[in-house]
Design an enzyme around this catalytic site. Structure first.
Site, PDB file in Angstrom:
ATOM      1  N   ASP A  55       0.036   4.013   1.259  1.00  0.00           N
ATOM      2  CA  ASP A  55      -0.350   4.865   2.392  1.00  0.00           C
ATOM      3  C   ASP A  55       0.439   4.623   3.670  1.00  0.00           C
ATOM      4  OD1 ASP A  55      -2.281   6.014   0.849  1.00  0.00           O
ATOM      5  OD2 ASP A  55      -3.886   4.705   1.543  1.00  0.00           O
ATOM      6  N   SER A  83       0.861  -1.190   0.000  1.00  0.00           N
ATOM      7  CA  SER A  83       0.000   0.000   0.000  1.00  0.00           C
ATOM      8  C   SER A  83       0.885   1.223   0.000  1.00  0.00           C
ATOM      9  CB  SER A  83      -0.861  -0.015   1.276  1.00  0.00           C
ATOM     10  OG  SER A  83      -1.217   1.291   1.637  1.00  0.00           O
ATOM     11  N   GLN A 114       1.591   9.674  -7.563  1.00  0.00           N
ATOM     12  CA  GLN A 114       2.135   9.108  -6.329  1.00  0.00           C
ATOM     13  C   GLN A 114       2.253   7.587  -6.372  1.00  0.00           C
ATOM     14  OE1 GLN A 114       0.107  11.288  -2.799  1.00  0.00           O
ATOM     15  NE2 GLN A 114      -1.057  11.793  -4.619  1.00  0.00           N
ATOM     16  N   MET A 169      -2.231  11.729  -1.288  1.00  0.00           N
ATOM     17  CA  MET A 169      -3.141  10.642  -0.942  1.00  0.00           C
ATOM     18  C   MET A 169      -3.101  10.347   0.557  1.00  0.00           C
ATOM     19  SD  MET A 169      -2.927   7.968  -4.104  1.00  0.00           S
ATOM     20  CE  MET A 169      -3.748   8.319  -5.650  1.00  0.00           C
ATOM     21  N   ARG A 184      37.778  15.778   5.668  1.00  0.00           N
ATOM     22  CA  ARG A 184      38.148  14.577   6.420  1.00  0.00           C
ATOM     23  C   ARG A 184      39.250  14.820   7.456  1.00  0.00           C
ATOM     24  NH1 ARG A 184      36.623  11.954   1.560  1.00  0.00           N
ATOM     25  NH2 ARG A 184      35.014  10.409   2.044  1.00  0.00           N
ATOM     26  N   GLN A 219      27.971  10.828  -3.821  1.00  0.00           N
ATOM     27  CA  GLN A 219      27.971  11.691  -2.630  1.00  0.00           C
ATOM     28  C   GLN A 219      27.055  12.905  -2.796  1.00  0.00           C
ATOM     29  OE1 GLN A 219      32.092  12.716  -1.980  1.00  0.00           O
ATOM     30  NE2 GLN A 219      32.426  10.940  -0.689  1.00  0.00           N
TER      31      GLN A 219
END
Ligand code: ADP
Length: 738
Positions: A152, A150, A287, A194, A460, A653
């Site tokens: 939803d 579903s 959707q 929805m 880094r 990235q």
């Protein structure tokens, strides 16, 4: 159990094909015959060519397709006993007495009614001479298992339903796109998504974007107040400098008396109170569509696999189960219990019992709503009474990871809303060394939820020796009382070094908290890190295209992904794209492995296969590099197939963060800030790294970092996803059954 049939029912959702493919391949590997029922219950009732035995190759090339290749339909006849009698006959005719049903609560209810009716239906078929009693004896029971399908995300018993993540992708893409045109014209937009009884899509898409207001069925506003409240907030947003306003509304939104709130009413309220034009966009079936996200492909694969395994182990007296996930683990729960609770939520909505409805939502509705409410405001709430106004800093460290900006936005707004001062450190630890930071305002982070990269800068660099004096000076000068480090290995290493020196440098005796943000997903204390989902989706969409490019020739691709010594990206993208082999540092390949794989490729191509795909983690092996493998396969493949290598590089990235990364970055940042504020006010502040564990957000004391991380390889000592290797193997190659 005899044979299995699988079908999709109710509304279609992306990822159903992955579940089908996985169930079919798992069954065939176990030597069990499996049938597809086309067009859901209608096909079950109609039988004949609608019930078809599937082979390994029948489910090839469908992972990346949206919808369901075996169709779905609503069927009134199945609701009648006469319809179900035909269905029982059709199944027995094909030797089937086990069903995998992928659908919503309606479809799963239908399956359970069918199961209960089964013995009576079989009896009736004997009485009407449609089957003989000997046949009837072979089919005393119908075994069923349900999978939640579903968009939803409204099914009890699973954190996520198959298709919800993809739907969120579509919605978030649309809202991002609308946001940019809205900002250009200084317009207001009302976006309807929805969700009749479930505000999941609305609330999560609002959280993931820079939406200004949201209406969901679970949190209905007072009828006489919502227009003013909304317009006041939108007006404040404009006054604070926003160029657009976006209101997200779930199709089932209503006020607390149960009167529907429509997009049209929202538009009219904006136009009359703010005196500006508002446009409505109803996203509708957009959707449902499109290629499934990496998450939905892997969710479908895991659940389809578990469904077959469950059926082969089930006994007649067992209650039927729904297979879902909690965190990253597959779980089984009594099917009808899940259906009943799902339907109870819908009934609570009808009875206007919204408090109870919120309580029953599995995804901690209340906390998400609270976060959303704070973040979407135009300015912070009036400062609460606080013990002390803290100065808290936020920074990045490590390689860029999509979602870093989202996390900063949430941290800054959450901290400011509680009355504290928020500082942004530039360029990671060097910014701390050089005292390069500035205060961030509420609107400074506006719009950051959907930006890729890292606006504060990241690198880094891990501080060494003399750097700590400089950092201590910055912390003292700036009176910093808490530090949030959003990043990867370098971030954690630096944080630990500071924590370890807190006796030497009193200014380090503040809460130092790490939020896992690295595409590599290699941080201890968390099953997932921010950025990995976006990277995975980027890899998957590129590999889909690479596969399509090979239609004309017989070709094998060697695709190299990032991840340093952690094979997560390589492995999960292999699972989501249907790679036949994945090379990981964790299972360092030997020459013998390569030889075997090559033999299999050759056999495959001789047998008519047109495409080969292997995925290799960048640090899988120091000698057997991607280049080495490509040359080896090319040399040995001869005229049979050619080989191309593709090193995906930095596209992994970048990019706008996926909905999942945005939502989780936001949730994590809020948890981290709560912890920092609490610890900063305590006489003996703790430091920690946060993460997701078993579907929850949790933290581990920074003192445990060295114990949990393999510092040479820069990854956790135990990695949950390695358990999925057996499933990947099942998907990649058919077992030979005599
Ligand atoms: P969803 O599964 O998405 O909730 P529906 O509620 O429309 O979708 O159900 C899909 C199909 O499942 C129905 O068209 C019907 O064939 C079957 N079904 C649903 N509820 C029942 C029921 N109570 N008895 C028998 N079949 C049912």
């Amino acid at each position: 159990m005899n044979k299995i049939a699988i079908f999709t029912s109710g509304g279609d959702s992306s990822g159903m094909n992955a579940a089908l493919r996985s169930a079919v391949r798992t069954a065939l590997n176990l030597g069990v015959e499996i049938y597809a029922v086309y067009e859901g219950y209608r096909g079950l009732v109609d039988g004949k060519e609608k019930i078809k035995k599937l082979t390994w190759d029948d489910v090839g090339g469908i992972l990346q397709l949206g919808g369901t290749v075996i169709g779905t339909a609503r069927c009134q006849r199945f609701r009648t006993r006469a319809g179900r009698l035909r269905a029982a006959h059709n199944l027995i005719e094909n030797g089937i007495d086990a069903l995998i049903v992928i659908g919503g609560d309606g479809s799963l209810t239908g399956a359970d009614i069918f199961r209960e009716d089964w013995p009576g239906l079989v009896q009736e078929l004997v009485e009407t001479d449609e089957i003989d009693s000997k046949t009837a004896q072979r089919y005393p029971n119908l075994h069923i298992v349900g999978l939640p399908g579903s968009i939803d995300n409204d099914m009890y018993g699973s954190d996520m339903t198959i298709g919800a993540d993809t739907a969120l992708h579509r919605i978030v893409e649309a809202i991002d796109a609308i946001g940019s045109t809205a900002a250009s014209h200084q317009r207001s937009f009302v976006v309807e998504v929805m969700g009749r009884n479930c505000g999941y899509l609305a609330i999560m898409s609002a959280l993931a974007t820079d939406a200004d207001w949201v209406f969901v069925p679970e949190n209905p506003p007072a009828p006489e107040e919502w227009k003013n409240e909304m317009c006041q907030s939108l007006r404040a947003g404009r006054e604070a400098g926003r160029r657009d306003s976006t209101v997200v509304i779930a199709e089932g939104a209503c006020d607390s008396d149960g009167n529907p709130i429509t997009s049209q009413e929202v538009k009219e309220a904006i136009e009359s109170q703010l005196g500006e034009e508002a446009r409505i966009t109803i996203l509708g079936h957009v959707q449902r569509g499109g290629s499934p996200s990496a998450f939905d492909r892997n969710l479908g694969t895991l659940l389809g696999h578990a469904a077959v395994e469950h059926l082969t182990e089930t006994k007649p007296e067992d209650v039927p189960q729904l297979i879902g996930i909690r965190g990253n683990r597959v779980i089984a729960s009594p099917l009808m219990d899940c259906v009943d609770r799902t339907q109870e939520i819908a009934k609570l909505a009808q009875a206007h019992q919204y408090d109870k409805m919120r309580e029953m939502r599995g995804w901690s509705f209340t906390s998400v709503y609270e976060i959303l409410h704070v973040l979407l405001q135009a300015e912070p709430d009036p400062p609460p009474k606080i013990e002390r106004k803290l100065r808290l800093a936020v920074m990045h460290s490590g390689g860029p990871a999509p979602g870093m900006n989202t996390a900063v936005r949430a941290a800054v707004r959450w901290g400011k809303n509680q009355g504290h001062t928020m500082l942004g450190v530039h360029n990671g630890y060097p910014g701390l060394v050089d005292n390069d930071l500035n205060e961030l305002s509420w609107m400074d982070v506006s719009g950051w939820s959907n930006w890729g990269g890292a606006n504060l800068g990241t690198n880094r660099f891990v501080p060494q020796k003399g750097d700590f004096y400089a950092i201590a000076r910055t912390l003292e000068e700036q009176k910093i009382e808490g530090l949030l480090v959003i990043g990867g290995e370098a971030g954690y290493d630096g944080a630990y070094e500071m924590f370890d020196r807190r006796r030497e440098f009193p200014s380090f005796n503040i809460p130092i908290v790490c939020l896992p943000a690295t595409i590599d997903n290699d941080r201890p204390g968390s099953e997932l890190s921010i950025g990995a989902d976006t990277a995975l989706n980027s890899i998957v969409s590129v590999v889909d295209k690479i596969k399509e490019s090979a239609v004309a020739s017989r070709r094998c691709f060697v695709v190299e992904t990032m991840g340093e010594h952690c094979g997560y990206l390589a492995f999960m993208s292999g699972l989501a794209t249907g790679a036949e082999r994945v090379y990981l540092h964790e299972d360092s390949p030997t020459l013998k492995d390569l030889q075997n794989d090559l033999d299999q490729l050759v056999t495959g191509f001789i047998g008519g296969k047109r495409l080969g795909l292997v995925i290799r983690n960048e640090d899988a092996h120091p000698i057997y590099t991607s280049d080495f493998m490509a040359r080896l396969f090319e040399a040995e493949g001869g005229d049979l197939f050619d080989v191309r290598q593709s090193i995906l590089g930095h596209l992994q990235q970048g990019g706008s963060p996926s909905p999942f990364d945005r939502i989780q970055a936001t949730r994590l940042a809020v948890h981290c800030m709560d912890y920092i504020i609490e610890q900063a006010l305590s006489p003996d502040p703790g430091s920690a790294f946060f993460g997701f564990r078993g579907g929850k957000i949790d933290f581990t004391g920074l003192e445990d970092y060295v114990r949990l991380a393999d510092q040479t390889l820069g990854r956790p000592k135990t990695q949950w996803w390695l358990d999925l290797r057996d499933i990947a193997k099942v998907m990649a190659e058919p077992a030979s059954h005599p």
